[in-house]
Design a protein around this motif. Structure first.
Motif, PDB file in Angstrom:
ATOM      1  N   ASP A 290     -98.625 106.655  31.744  1.00 38.81           N
ATOM      2  CA  ASP A 290     -97.198 106.498  31.993  1.00 38.81           C
ATOM      3  C   ASP A 290     -96.469 105.858  30.813  1.00 38.81           C
ATOM      4  N   LYS A 291     -97.209 105.489  29.748  1.00 39.00           N
ATOM      5  CA  LYS A 291     -96.606 104.830  28.592  1.00 39.00           C
ATOM      6  C   LYS A 291     -97.107 105.456  27.289  1.00 39.00           C
ATOM      7  N   PRO A 292     -96.747 106.695  27.037  1.00 38.44           N
ATOM      8  CA  PRO A 292     -97.195 107.336  25.790  1.00 38.44           C
ATOM      9  C   PRO A 292     -96.615 106.633  24.572  1.00 38.44           C
ATOM     10  N   GLU A 293     -97.438 106.477  23.550  1.00 39.08           N
ATOM     11  CA  GLU A 293     -97.011 105.848  22.312  1.00 39.08           C
ATOM     12  C   GLU A 293     -96.924 106.897  21.209  1.00 39.08           C
ATOM     13  N   VAL A 294     -96.241 106.549  20.165  1.00 38.75           N
ATOM     14  CA  VAL A 294     -96.200 107.446  19.025  1.00 38.75           C
ATOM     15  C   VAL A 294     -97.620 107.592  18.489  1.00 38.75           C
ATOM     16  N   ALA A 295     -98.079 108.814  18.356  1.00 39.59           N
ATOM     17  CA  ALA A 295     -99.463 109.061  17.965  1.00 39.59           C
ATOM     18  C   ALA A 295     -99.522 109.792  16.629  1.00 39.59           C
ATOM     19  N   ILE A 296    -100.400 109.338  15.757  1.00 45.36           N
ATOM     20  CA  ILE A 296    -100.610 109.950  14.452  1.00 45.36           C
ATOM     21  C   ILE A 296    -102.063 110.413  14.391  1.00 45.36           C
ATOM     22  N   LEU A 297    -102.264 111.659  13.953  1.00 49.24           N
ATOM     23  CA  LEU A 297    -103.612 112.199  13.836  1.00 49.24           C
ATOM     24  C   LEU A 297    -104.161 111.861  12.450  1.00 49.24           C
ATOM     25  N   PRO A 298    -105.229 111.073  12.362  1.00 45.66           N
ATOM     26  CA  PRO A 298    -105.791 110.716  11.057  1.00 45.66           C
ATOM     27  C   PRO A 298    -106.275 111.943  10.285  1.00 45.66           C
ATOM     28  N   LYS A 299    -106.127 111.919   8.962  1.00 45.84           N
ATOM     29  CA  LYS A 299    -106.604 113.026   8.135  1.00 45.84           C
ATOM     30  C   LYS A 299    -108.118 112.967   7.958  1.00 45.84           C
ATOM     31  N   GLY A 300    -108.666 111.770   7.839  1.00 46.22           N
ATOM     32  CA  GLY A 300    -110.097 111.614   7.605  1.00 46.22           C
ATOM     33  C   GLY A 300    -110.858 111.435   8.894  1.00 46.22           C
ATOM     34  N   PRO A 301    -112.155 111.189   8.783  1.00 43.57           N
ATOM     35  CA  PRO A 301    -112.935 111.121   7.551  1.00 43.57           C
ATOM     36  C   PRO A 301    -113.372 112.499   7.054  1.00 43.57           C
ATOM     37  N   ASP A 302    -113.984 112.526   5.890  1.00 45.67           N
ATOM     38  CA  ASP A 302    -114.476 113.767   5.314  1.00 45.67           C
ATOM     39  C   ASP A 302    -115.748 114.178   6.035  1.00 45.67           C
ATOM     40  N   THR A 303    -115.671 115.224   6.850  1.00 44.07           N
ATOM     41  CA  THR A 303    -116.838 115.631   7.652  1.00 44.07           C
ATOM     42  C   THR A 303    -117.856 116.437   6.856  1.00 44.07           C
ATOM     43  N   ALA A 304    -117.525 116.811   5.618  1.00 44.86           N
ATOM     44  CA  ALA A 304    -118.478 117.559   4.792  1.00 44.86           C
ATOM     45  C   ALA A 304    -119.734 116.746   4.511  1.00 44.86           C
ATOM     46  N   THR A 305    -119.618 115.419   4.596  1.00 44.27           N
ATOM     47  CA  THR A 305    -120.782 114.565   4.331  1.00 44.27           C
ATOM     48  C   THR A 305    -121.881 114.746   5.368  1.00 44.27           C
ATOM     49  N   TRP A 306    -121.545 115.298   6.535  1.00 46.23           N
ATOM     50  CA  TRP A 306    -122.552 115.532   7.568  1.00 46.23           C
ATOM     51  C   TRP A 306    -123.575 116.587   7.145  1.00 46.23           C
ATOM     52  N   ASP A 307    -123.226 117.388   6.166  1.00 51.47           N
ATOM     53  CA  ASP A 307    -124.125 118.449   5.703  1.00 51.47           C
ATOM     54  C   ASP A 307    -124.952 118.040   4.493  1.00 51.47           C
ATOM     55  N   THR A 308    -124.835 116.809   4.041  1.00 55.54           N
ATOM     56  CA  THR A 308    -125.609 116.366   2.884  1.00 55.54           C
ATOM     57  C   THR A 308    -127.064 116.112   3.281  1.00 55.54           C
ATOM     58  N   PRO A 309    -128.017 116.223   2.340  1.00 54.69           N
ATOM     59  CA  PRO A 309    -129.433 116.015   2.666  1.00 54.69           C
ATOM     60  C   PRO A 309    -129.677 114.646   3.285  1.00 54.69           C
ATOM     61  N   HIS A 310    -130.565 114.616   4.280  1.00 59.48           N
ATOM     62  CA  HIS A 310    -130.827 113.365   4.996  1.00 59.48           C
ATOM     63  C   HIS A 310    -132.177 112.745   4.651  1.00 59.48           C
ATOM     64  N   GLY A 311    -133.127 113.525   4.185  1.00 58.16           N
ATOM     65  CA  GLY A 311    -134.420 113.003   3.761  1.00 58.16           C
ATOM     66  C   GLY A 311    -135.293 112.436   4.863  1.00 58.16           C
ATOM     67  N   ARG A 312    -134.990 112.760   6.094  1.00 61.32           N
ATOM     68  CA  ARG A 312    -135.730 112.171   7.220  1.00 61.32           C
ATOM     69  C   ARG A 312    -137.093 112.833   7.432  1.00 61.32           C
ATOM     70  N   GLU A 313    -137.338 113.979   6.812  1.00 63.75           N
ATOM     71  CA  GLU A 313    -138.610 114.683   7.010  1.00 63.75           C
ATOM     72  C   GLU A 313    -139.808 113.815   6.625  1.00 63.75           C
ATOM     73  N   ARG A 314    -139.607 112.914   5.701  1.00 57.95           N
ATOM     74  CA  ARG A 314    -140.713 112.072   5.221  1.00 57.95           C
ATOM     75  C   ARG A 314    -141.276 111.176   6.310  1.00 57.95           C
TER      76      ARG A 314
END
Length: 329
Positions: A290-314
């Protein structure tokens, strides 16, 4: 009912109890396991619903359980609800309803709680059969086994169930729901207590994952699915939207690689919609409709980092992430 009705006198958040909790199975009184009988309703922004969709996909249950999707944006109708706003004419094409509340009312005309997702809907009666997000993945992993695809992973191996259940309980209270306890707190004391509990547990999990690839060893289990859906939303939403800002997920030594390992596994990343997540948590109306506020959609974060190598196989003694039906406890 609004989320603000779930705030205790001390300002802490007390999540409502699920109403439709009859399990699936073959015993008297249980919900029948039948292909084509149910439609799973989810929202791509919701962590509770996301984990059911991940498990549905990993187990190959798409042919047995249909899927309906509600918009990540809450409708501005003076109550907390979910809307099929992204379907043609704003109506679910199978169930013929506009709001989740209609399905809850069909199941119980006296229902006064928040209509939640995920929910398994009986298609014939258009009623909520089960909305028990805490047990639903376990039901999909066990009772729905006759409809699993050939070679489906054992996400809930019998020999590890007590360990999985124990960890799931802790992760639910302190992490999955812990971020909400921070975000919905309405007193400084309640917020700081939830914040301290959350990060103490994340530190503990970070340490746990320093010596094992997944939470219970070499293989993905139900516990990993549950933790992942919170981690996937951490930097994009919870860090700023819920004030869980001690540090970002990507600043954890082991949790960040672990989360990327899962994200890069089929069933996880391909069902993770960062845009829907951000739109829900920053543009939607959740606590005070019942009390909506002015809302801004953030530009970030950069989600491309989710595809970087993780090295967990070791850390793994096996090549696959699902072979062997679970890891060591």
């Amino acid at each position: 009912m609004t989320v603000s009705a779930e705030i205790r006198k001390d300002g802490s958040f007390n999540r409502q109890v699920n109403r439709f909790t009859t399990p699936f199975g073959e015993r008297s009184g249980e919900l029948p396991v039948q292909a084509g009988k149910y439609r799973l309703i989810w929202c791509a922004a919701c962590p509770w619903a996301h984990r059911a969709v991940i498990v549905r996909g990993l187990l190959g249950l798409e042919h047995a359980i249909g899927l309906g999707t509600v918009s990540p944006l809450r409708p501005r109708i003076g109550r907390v609800d979910w809307e099929f706003a992204e379907d043609a004419d704003g109506v679910d094409p199978v169930l013929g309803v506009r709001y989740m509340s209609e399905l809850y009312a069909n199941a119980d005309p006296g229902y006064t709680g928040r209509p939640t997702v995920p929910a398994m809907i009986d298609i014939e009666t258009r009623t909520v059969a089960n909305n028990d997000y805490f047990k639903l993945t376990n039901d999909l992993e066990t009772a729905w086994a006759p409809f699993h695809k050939q070679g489906a992973p054992d996400l809930y191996p019998e020999r590890l169930r007590s360990a999985i259940d124990a960890l799931n309980e802790v992760v639910f209270h302190e992490v999955n729901n812990g971020v909400y306890k921070c975000g919905f707190a309405q007193s400084q004391e309640a917020y700081e207590q939830a914040y301290d509990t959350l990060f103490a547990r994340l530190d503990d999990l970070d340490d746990r994952l320093s010596t094992r690839r997944f939470l219970h060893g070499d293989f993905i289990t139900d516990s990993d699915v549950r933790l992942y859906t919170t981690l996937a939303r951490f930097d994009a939403a919870y860090y700023s939207g819920f004030r869980t800002n001690r540090n970002l997920l990507r600043e954890f030594t082991h949790l960040w690689g672990y989360a990327r390992d899962l994200y890069q596994t089929q069933g996880f990343g391909d069902t993770t919609d960062f845009d829907a997540i951000k739109r829900h948590y920053f543009l939607s109306i959740t606590i005070h409709p019942d009390k909506p506020e002015v809302a801004i959609l953030p530009k970030g974060p950069d989600t491309a980092t989710w595809d970087t190598p993780h090295g967990r196989e070791r850390l793994s003694n096996r090549d696959g992430k699902f072979l062997g039906g679970g890891g060591e406890g």
